[in-house]
Design a protein around this motif. Structure first.
Motif, short mmCIF file in Angstrom:
data_model
loop_
_atom_site.label_atom_id
_atom_site.label_comp_id
_atom_site.label_asym_id
_atom_site.label_seq_id
_atom_site.Cartn_x
_atom_site.Cartn_y
_atom_site.Cartn_z
N VAL A 8 0.84 -1.20 0.00
CA VAL A 8 0.00 0.00 0.00
C VAL A 8 0.87 1.25 0.00
O VAL A 8 0.61 2.20 -0.73
CB VAL A 8 -0.97 -0.01 1.20
N ARG A 9 1.91 1.26 0.80
CA ARG A 9 2.83 2.41 0.81
C ARG A 9 3.49 2.60 -0.55
O ARG A 9 3.67 3.71 -1.01
CB ARG A 9 3.88 2.23 1.90
N GLY A 10 3.87 1.50 -1.17
CA GLY A 10 4.48 1.58 -2.49
C GLY A 10 3.53 2.14 -3.53
O GLY A 10 3.91 2.96 -4.36
N GLU A 11 2.26 1.71 -3.47
CA GLU A 11 1.26 2.23 -4.39
C GLU A 11 1.01 3.71 -4.14
O GLU A 11 0.84 4.49 -5.08
CB GLU A 11 -0.04 1.44 -4.27
N ALA A 12 0.97 4.11 -2.90
CA ALA A 12 0.76 5.52 -2.56
C ALA A 12 1.93 6.37 -3.06
O ALA A 12 1.74 7.46 -3.60
CB ALA A 12 0.59 5.69 -1.05
N ALA A 13 3.13 5.86 -2.91
CA ALA A 13 4.31 6.59 -3.39
C ALA A 13 4.28 6.71 -4.91
O ALA A 13 4.59 7.76 -5.47
CB ALA A 13 5.59 5.90 -2.93
N ALA A 14 3.89 5.63 -5.60
CA ALA A 14 3.81 5.66 -7.05
C ALA A 14 2.73 6.65 -7.52
O ALA A 14 2.93 7.39 -8.48
CB ALA A 14 3.50 4.26 -7.60
N ALA A 15 1.61 6.67 -6.83
CA ALA A 15 0.54 7.62 -7.17
C ALA A 15 1.01 9.05 -6.95
O ALA A 15 0.73 9.93 -7.76
CB ALA A 15 -0.70 7.33 -6.33
N ASN A 16 1.75 9.28 -5.89
CA ASN A 16 2.28 10.61 -5.61
C ASN A 16 3.28 11.02 -6.69
O ASN A 16 3.27 12.16 -7.16
CB ASN A 16 2.93 10.65 -4.23
N ASP A 17 4.15 10.09 -7.11
CA ASP A 17 5.10 10.38 -8.18
C ASP A 17 4.37 10.71 -9.47
O ASP A 17 4.74 11.63 -10.20
CB ASP A 17 6.05 9.19 -8.42
N SER A 18 3.31 9.95 -9.76
CA SER A 18 2.54 10.19 -10.96
C SER A 18 1.89 11.57 -10.93
O SER A 18 1.88 12.29 -11.92
CB SER A 18 1.46 9.11 -11.11
N LEU A 19 1.35 11.96 -9.78
CA LEU A 19 0.74 13.27 -9.62
C LEU A 19 1.79 14.37 -9.79
O LEU A 19 1.55 15.37 -10.46
CB LEU A 19 0.06 13.39 -8.26
N ASN A 20 2.96 14.17 -9.23
CA ASN A 20 4.03 15.16 -9.37
C ASN A 20 4.46 15.29 -10.83
O ASN A 20 4.71 16.40 -11.31
CB ASN A 20 5.22 14.82 -8.49
N ASN A 21 4.55 14.16 -11.55
CA ASN A 21 4.90 14.20 -12.97
C ASN A 21 3.83 14.92 -13.76
O ASN A 21 4.13 15.70 -14.66
CB ASN A 21 5.11 12.79 -13.52
N PHE A 22 2.56 14.66 -13.42
CA PHE A 22 1.46 15.34 -14.10
C PHE A 22 1.54 16.84 -13.88
O PHE A 22 1.40 17.63 -14.80
CB PHE A 22 0.11 14.80 -13.61
N ARG A 23 1.79 17.25 -12.64
CA ARG A 23 1.90 18.67 -12.33
C ARG A 23 3.06 19.31 -13.08
O ARG A 23 2.95 20.40 -13.63
CB ARG A 23 2.08 18.89 -10.83
N GLN A 24 4.19 18.61 -13.13
CA GLN A 24 5.36 19.13 -13.83
C GLN A 24 5.06 19.23 -15.33
O GLN A 24 5.41 20.23 -15.97
CB GLN A 24 6.57 18.25 -13.58
N ASP A 25 4.42 18.21 -15.90
CA ASP A 25 4.09 18.24 -17.32
C ASP A 25 3.11 19.37 -17.64
O ASP A 25 3.23 20.02 -18.66
CB ASP A 25 3.52 16.91 -17.77
N THR A 26 2.14 19.58 -16.76
CA THR A 26 1.18 20.66 -16.96
C THR A 26 1.89 22.01 -16.90
O THR A 26 1.64 22.89 -17.71
CB THR A 26 0.06 20.59 -15.90
N PHE A 27 2.79 22.15 -15.95
CA PHE A 27 3.54 23.39 -15.80
C PHE A 27 4.43 23.62 -17.02
O PHE A 27 4.51 24.73 -17.54
CB PHE A 27 4.35 23.34 -14.51
N THR A 28 5.07 22.57 -17.51
CA THR A 28 5.90 22.68 -18.71
C THR A 28 5.04 23.06 -19.91
O THR A 28 5.43 23.90 -20.73
CB THR A 28 6.66 21.37 -18.98
N ALA A 29 3.85 22.47 -20.03
CA ALA A 29 2.95 22.81 -21.13
C ALA A 29 2.56 24.28 -21.09
O ALA A 29 2.49 24.95 -22.12
CB ALA A 29 1.70 21.93 -21.07
N GLN A 30 2.34 24.80 -19.89
CA GLN A 30 2.01 26.21 -19.76
C GLN A 30 3.18 27.08 -20.20
O GLN A 30 2.99 28.11 -20.87
CB GLN A 30 1.62 26.54 -18.32
N LYS A 31 4.39 26.68 -19.84
CA LYS A 31 5.58 27.42 -20.26
C LYS A 31 5.72 27.40 -21.78
O LYS A 31 6.07 28.42 -22.40
CB LYS A 31 6.84 26.83 -19.63
N ILE A 32 5.43 26.26 -22.39
CA ILE A 32 5.50 26.14 -23.84
C ILE A 32 4.48 27.08 -24.49
O ILE A 32 4.77 27.77 -25.46
CB ILE A 32 5.25 24.68 -24.28
N ASP A 33 3.26 27.10 -23.95
CA ASP A 33 2.23 28.00 -24.49
C ASP A 33 2.68 29.45 -24.44
O ASP A 33 2.51 30.20 -25.41
CB ASP A 33 0.91 27.84 -23.72
#
Length: 81
Positions: A8-33
């Motif tokens: 469960v801890r591993g899944e939570a950490a993976a979900a958190n990493d995925s959310l952080n990657n999503f946030r970073q990708d969204t932020f990068t997309a905004q910079k590109i725009d």
């Protein structure tokens, strides 16, 4: 029980990493725009400088800045427009 908790801890950490990657990708997309808008309003060199200062990967910045004109060219060819 300990294995289940570790899983469960591993899944939570993976979900958190995925959310952080999503946030970073969204932020990068905004910079590109913003970079594309700068390119349209000013010039490519100023847009490239903005993207470099904002840590957008160089290959991504080059791809976007050298092909952004295609977006405008294709808008008239979208079905239903």
């Amino acid at each position: 029980m300990e294995t289940y908790i570790s899983l469960v801890r591993g899944e939570a950490a993976a979900a958190n990493d995925s959310l952080n990657n999503f946030r970073q990708d969204t932020f990068t997309a905004q910079k590109i725009d913003v970079g594309v808008i700068i390119q349209e309003m000013l010039d490519t060199a100023t847009a490239a400088e903005y993207l470099a200062k904002n840590n957008v990967p160089i290959l991504l910045a080059l791809r976007v800045l050298t092909r952004s004109h295609r977006k405008a060219e294709c808008q008239g060819y979208i079905v239903g427009t």
